[in-house]
Design a protein around this motif. Sequence first.
Motif, PDB file in Angstrom:
ATOM      1  N   VAL A   1       0.838  -1.200   0.000  1.00  0.00           N
ATOM      2  CA  VAL A   1       0.000   0.000   0.000  1.00  0.00           C
ATOM      3  C   VAL A   1       0.874   1.251   0.000  1.00  0.00           C
ATOM      4  O   VAL A   1       0.637   2.194  -0.765  1.00  0.00           O
ATOM      5  N   LEU A   2       1.898   1.274   0.823  1.00  0.00           N
ATOM      6  CA  LEU A   2       2.784   2.427   0.914  1.00  0.00           C
ATOM      7  C   LEU A   2       3.496   2.678  -0.413  1.00  0.00           C
ATOM      8  O   LEU A   2       3.553   3.811  -0.898  1.00  0.00           O
ATOM      9  N   ILE A   3       4.007   1.640  -1.023  1.00  0.00           N
ATOM     10  CA  ILE A   3       4.712   1.797  -2.298  1.00  0.00           C
ATOM     11  C   ILE A   3       3.750   2.250  -3.385  1.00  0.00           C
ATOM     12  O   ILE A   3       4.066   3.140  -4.181  1.00  0.00           O
ATOM     13  N   ARG A   4       2.561   1.679  -3.416  1.00  0.00           N
ATOM     14  CA  ARG A   4       1.581   2.094  -4.436  1.00  0.00           C
ATOM     15  C   ARG A   4       1.207   3.567  -4.276  1.00  0.00           C
ATOM     16  O   ARG A   4       1.093   4.294  -5.268  1.00  0.00           O
ATOM     17  N   MET A   5       1.030   4.007  -3.026  1.00  0.00           N
ATOM     18  CA  MET A   5       0.714   5.423  -2.805  1.00  0.00           C
ATOM     19  C   MET A   5       1.867   6.314  -3.253  1.00  0.00           C
ATOM     20  O   MET A   5       1.645   7.347  -3.885  1.00  0.00           O
ATOM     21  N   TYR A   6       3.094   5.917  -2.913  1.00  0.00           N
ATOM     22  CA  TYR A   6       4.263   6.690  -3.334  1.00  0.00           C
ATOM     23  C   TYR A   6       4.314   6.803  -4.859  1.00  0.00           C
ATOM     24  O   TYR A   6       4.461   7.899  -5.405  1.00  0.00           O
ATOM     25  N   VAL A   7       4.218   5.686  -5.582  1.00  0.00           N
ATOM     26  CA  VAL A   7       4.337   5.711  -7.037  1.00  0.00           C
ATOM     27  C   VAL A   7       3.204   6.516  -7.660  1.00  0.00           C
ATOM     28  O   VAL A   7       3.431   7.297  -8.596  1.00  0.00           O
ATOM     29  N   THR A   8       1.998   6.377  -7.146  1.00  0.00           N
ATOM     30  CA  THR A   8       0.868   7.147  -7.672  1.00  0.00           C
ATOM     31  C   THR A   8       1.128   8.638  -7.525  1.00  0.00           C
ATOM     32  O   THR A   8       0.968   9.414  -8.479  1.00  0.00           O
ATOM     33  N   ARG A   9       1.549   9.039  -6.347  1.00  0.00           N
ATOM     34  CA  ARG A   9       1.795  10.460  -6.091  1.00  0.00           C
ATOM     35  C   ARG A   9       3.004  10.972  -6.869  1.00  0.00           C
ATOM     36  O   ARG A   9       2.959  12.037  -7.481  1.00  0.00           O
ATOM     37  N   ALA A  10       4.108  10.214  -6.846  1.00  0.00           N
ATOM     38  CA  ALA A  10       5.311  10.640  -7.563  1.00  0.00           C
ATOM     39  C   ALA A  10       5.056  10.656  -9.070  1.00  0.00           C
ATOM     40  O   ALA A  10       5.503  11.568  -9.773  1.00  0.00           O
ATOM     41  N   GLY A  11       4.315   9.662  -9.559  1.00  0.00           N
ATOM     42  CA  GLY A  11       3.988   9.609 -10.978  1.00  0.00           C
ATOM     43  C   GLY A  11       3.130  10.778 -11.425  1.00  0.00           C
ATOM     44  O   GLY A  11       3.160  11.172 -12.592  1.00  0.00           O
TER      45      GLY A  11
END
Length: 167
Positions: free
Chosen positions: A64-74
Amino acid sequence: MSLSPQDQNLRNWLLEQSERHGHAVVTVPEDAEGAGYAFSVGAWRRFGVAEAVVLGLPPEMAEVLIRMYVTRAGAGERFVPGKLYFDFFDGVPVTFERVFKGFYTEFLGSAFLLHPKGDFAAVQIVIPTTDGHWPWQESAPAGFGDWQLLLTESGRPESWNPGVSGP
């Protein structure tokens, strides 16, 4: 690049996930060597943002943490090493540190299937204990620094000064 059938299947899955979701999340279970961890593969290829790795969290939370990071950074958000971010987990801050390239093979190995030369950026998402102790602090529980190893060359924060310009 000549790959075994197993590596080719993994590479195909990583590419498919990267196209569909912007990245794949690879999880590695805890073993005798240390804590379990998870990392992204494809964020660099798809969005030009650093791959992310997180150590010591349960796999579901890490994903969940990684998915949130990639979504936001992307979407264009940038994350500054040493700055606290309180909006990933309710009330629990996270911070970021740049990953030393010497750790890439050990902790981001599958990413080499997309980037054989290791020419990608990576950050570690670091999380304190529920009591707010960071892995590098003397007040952290015994072994916490080993459980959530900091993937810098020194094993300590290098992008900021703890307690001065970061947590």
